[in-house]
Design a protein around this motif. Structure first.
Motif, PDB file in Angstrom:
ATOM      1  N   THR A  70       0.841  -1.197   0.000  1.00  0.00           N
ATOM      2  CA  THR A  70       0.000   0.000   0.000  1.00  0.00           C
ATOM      3  C   THR A  70       0.871   1.241   0.000  1.00  0.00           C
ATOM      4  N   GLY A 112       0.221   4.666   1.751  1.00  0.00           N
ATOM      5  CA  GLY A 112      -0.720   5.364   2.624  1.00  0.00           C
ATOM      6  C   GLY A 112      -1.945   4.481   2.846  1.00  0.00           C
ATOM      7  N   THR A 113      -3.115   4.977   2.455  1.00  0.00           N
ATOM      8  CA  THR A 113      -4.347   4.212   2.639  1.00  0.00           C
ATOM      9  C   THR A 113      -4.868   3.635   1.328  1.00  0.00           C
ATOM     10  N   THR A 114      -4.085   3.732   0.253  1.00  0.00           N
ATOM     11  CA  THR A 114      -4.534   3.251  -1.047  1.00  0.00           C
ATOM     12  C   THR A 114      -3.476   2.315  -1.652  1.00  0.00           C
ATOM     13  N   ALA A 161      -6.930  10.253  -0.375  1.00  0.00           N
ATOM     14  CA  ALA A 161      -7.395  10.008   0.996  1.00  0.00           C
ATOM     15  C   ALA A 161      -8.777  10.604   1.207  1.00  0.00           C
ATOM     16  N   GLY A 162      -9.637   9.863   1.860  1.00  0.00           N
ATOM     17  CA  GLY A 162     -10.994  10.325   2.132  1.00  0.00           C
ATOM     18  C   GLY A 162     -12.020   9.850   1.125  1.00  0.00           C
ATOM     19  N   THR A 163     -11.590   9.212   0.051  1.00  0.00           N
ATOM     20  CA  THR A 163     -12.524   8.732  -0.969  1.00  0.00           C
ATOM     21  C   THR A 163     -13.348   7.561  -0.461  1.00  0.00           C
ATOM     22  N   ARG A 172      -8.162   1.492   2.471  1.00  0.00           N
ATOM     23  CA  ARG A 172      -9.290   2.342   2.841  1.00  0.00           C
ATOM     24  C   ARG A 172      -9.754   3.279   1.731  1.00  0.00           C
ATOM     25  N   ASP A 173      -8.905   3.535   0.731  1.00  0.00           N
ATOM     26  CA  ASP A 173      -9.263   4.431  -0.366  1.00  0.00           C
ATOM     27  C   ASP A 173      -8.936   3.745  -1.686  1.00  0.00           C
TER      28      ASP A 173
END
Length: 157
Positions: free
Chosen positions: A80, A82-84, A105-107, A125-126
């Motif tokens: 990964t 970050g979060t994607t 981030a936040g998607t 997470r994204d």
């Protein structure tokens, strides 16, 4: 479409276990019909490891246990950023075709049921994804696993 359930309800379980599909299988025998169940389960630690298992047994609970055990023995590490995910990937596996794209981030997870189960269990997470081929959930889960295997992280120097 069958609903996915979370099985990792107990507090001491470190794994997120999801049942993606339950099939009733009937076999004709001399003595009548023999009924069993086939279960497709996705298990992940939400920290970059995910596995898929297919279990069959005369009752659903045994099939779930077999599927989860198999999935835990065959974990895949998901790189990964970050979060994607690090980059876009398009995979064709049989009739299933899966497109995975990184998202800011936040998607959140924008994905269909089978892909969602796998990427959420992996801890992504994204992400934005699209199922382009078949509607068969088992094929889509395995194709998503193939897509995650193809991800590479650029080594930092």
């Amino acid at each position: 479409m069958r609903k996915m359930t979370r099985m990792g309800g107990n507090a001491n379980s470190e794994f997120d276990e999801r049942i993606v599909q339950v099939n009733r299988v009937s076999k004709k025998t001399k003595g009548g019909n023999k009924i069993s169940f086939s279960v497709l389960a996705v298990v992940g630690d939400r920290k970059g490891k995910v596995g898929v298992g297919l279990g069959g047994a005369p009752d659903v609970s045994s099939a779930v246990r077999k599927a989860v055990t198999y999935a835990k023995k065959h974990f895949l590490s998901v790189p990964t950023r970050g979060t994607t995910i690090p980059h876009q990937v398009l995979v064709k596996s049989g009739a299933a075709q899966i497109l995975l794209k990184p998202a800011p981030a936040g998607t959140g997870v924008i994905a269909g049921g089978a892909v969602r189960a796998v990427v959420e269990a992996a801890g992504v997470r994204d992400i934005v994804s699209k199922i382009l081929g078949t509607k068969n959930q088992a094929s889509n889960v395995y194709a998503t696993m193939e897509a995650l295997k193809k991800l590479k992280v650029k080594s930092e120097k």
